[in-house]
Scaffold this active site. Structure first.
Site, PDB file in Angstrom:
ATOM      1  N   LYS A  58      48.469  18.662 -12.081  1.00  0.00           N
ATOM      2  CA  LYS A  58      49.119  19.501 -11.067  1.00  0.00           C
ATOM      3  C   LYS A  58      48.121  19.883  -9.967  1.00  0.00           C
ATOM      4  CE  LYS A  58      52.455  21.037 -14.446  1.00  0.00           C
ATOM      5  NZ  LYS A  58      52.805  21.967 -15.523  1.00  0.00           N
ATOM      6  N   GLN A  93      51.735  28.016 -17.979  1.00  0.00           N
ATOM      7  CA  GLN A  93      51.846  26.799 -18.764  1.00  0.00           C
ATOM      8  C   GLN A  93      52.268  27.133 -20.201  1.00  0.00           C
ATOM      9  OE1 GLN A  93      51.223  23.622 -17.339  1.00  0.00           O
ATOM     10  NE2 GLN A  93      52.118  22.882 -19.244  1.00  0.00           N
ATOM     11  N   ASP A 143      58.703  26.876 -11.563  1.00  0.00           N
ATOM     12  CA  ASP A 143      59.084  26.105 -12.753  1.00  0.00           C
ATOM     13  C   ASP A 143      60.588  26.205 -13.019  1.00  0.00           C
ATOM     14  OD1 ASP A 143      57.346  24.484 -14.097  1.00  0.00           O
ATOM     15  OD2 ASP A 143      56.490  26.060 -15.360  1.00  0.00           O
TER      16      ASP A 143
END
Ligand code: NDP
Length: 294
Positions: free
Chosen positions: A52, A96, A119
């Protein structure tokens, strides 16, 4: 059979984003800023985060990686999130997953400002998705939608079988494809481990989206002629050609299924690469919304 080339489309998307960011800079605007938050040393998570960050560099975004100790408490993590929520120089951030067991994932996700939830996991954003209001769509479903769009694959009136009902892939992609829009307007069936006559249901579908995490599960007898097959699975199995090593395969028995298909994604080189590109698109969207740019 046409291969749905995730490598090419994700690279096209990154080039398009980089051009937009270059224009922002020309106008004296700061670039979009994505923050990744990780807890502990999970090897897979660290590898995802590196990809990322690399993608951010490639398109000219600012990125920050906040690495937190495995033993951080839930309230300390909530404090980190609150700071990011109010930081005007942060457009979007992700926490995450998975998190250590001592931390309540739902509580953490719910504490993210929905306007920075790139997200797309916040319940408000998932609720908007369900009722068809523009929102952040989580990266993997969004990557699949981009793929369908960029290959102009028709979805209106099609029968789509989504194999798998996870919160991050199966459920959101099913919801997206039933909306009154393109890609969408499809009749979607969600199949899972309790589904009866799975083979027949898959065979009858115009489009199959496989997301179950079982290597080569979808065999050629489960797929109809000229079906579109999107393979989300990423499974590591022993590599017969290189003893002692592993290789990545999807949930679809690609070699035997591909000849029957009109379109199919490879693994690797398919949906996986689209996921990071989709995260960049969401970060760009968050930045534009924050700065009132169309
Ligand atoms: P989950 O493990 O969360 O969910 C798997 C789903 O598959 C469940 O709904 C389960 O059914 C169903 N399932 C499992 N076995 C069977 C079976 N034999 N028959 C029918 N249904 C079955 O998986 P994820 O959605 O998180 O991930 C799926 C795959 O996609 C994995 O390989 C993962 O690595 C990959 N992935 C890839 C991404 C990418 O970027 N390309 C991103 C995210 C995931 P039930 O609910 O009944 O248990």
């Amino acid at each position: 059979m046409i291969l749905l080339d995730g490598k090419k489309i994700s690279s096209d998307i990154k080039t398009e984003i980089a051009e937009i960011v270059a224009l922002f800079r020309k106008k004296g605007l700061r670039p979009p800023h994505l923050v990744t938050v990780s807890v502990g040393e999970n090897a897979a998570s660290q590898s995802y985060i590196r990809s990322k960050i690399k993608a951010c560099e490639k398109v000219g975004f600012d990125s920050t990686n906040i690495k937190l100790d495995q033993n951080i408490s839930e309230s300390e993590l909530l404090d980190v999130i609150e700071k990011l929520n109010v930081d005007p120089l942060v457009d979007g951030f992700i926490v995450q997953l998975p998190l250590p067991e001592s931390i309540d994932e739902f509580k953490i996700i719910s504490s993210i400002d929905p306007s920075k939830d790139v997200d797309g996991f916040h319940p408000v954003n998932l609720g908007k998705l369900l009722i068809g209001i523009d929102t952040f769509i989580s990266a993997t479903p969004m990557g699949i939608l981009e793929m369908l769009k960029r290959y102009n694959i028709p979805t209106e009136g099609k029968d789509i079988a989504v194999l798998g009902r996870s919160n991050i892939v199966g459920k959101p992609i099913a919801v997206c494809l039933m909306q009154k829009t393109y890609p969408g307007d499809a009749s979607v069936s969600v199949l899972h481990s309790r589904t009866k006559n799975l083979r027949e249901k898959l065979r009858a579908a115009d489009i199959v989206i496989a997301a179950i995490g079982k290597p080569h599960f979808v065999t050629s007898d489960m797929v109809g002629e000229n079906a579109v097959v999107i393979d989300v699975g990423i499974n590591s199995i022993p590599d017969a050609k290189n003893p002692g090593l592993t290789k990545l395969v999807g949930d679809v028995d690609f070699d035997n299924v591909a000849p029957k298909c009109s379109y199919i994604t490879p693994v690797p080189g398919g949906v996986g690469l689209m996921t990071v590109a989709a995260l960049l698109l969401n970060t760009l969207k968050a930045y534009k919304q924050r700065n009132g740019i169309d």
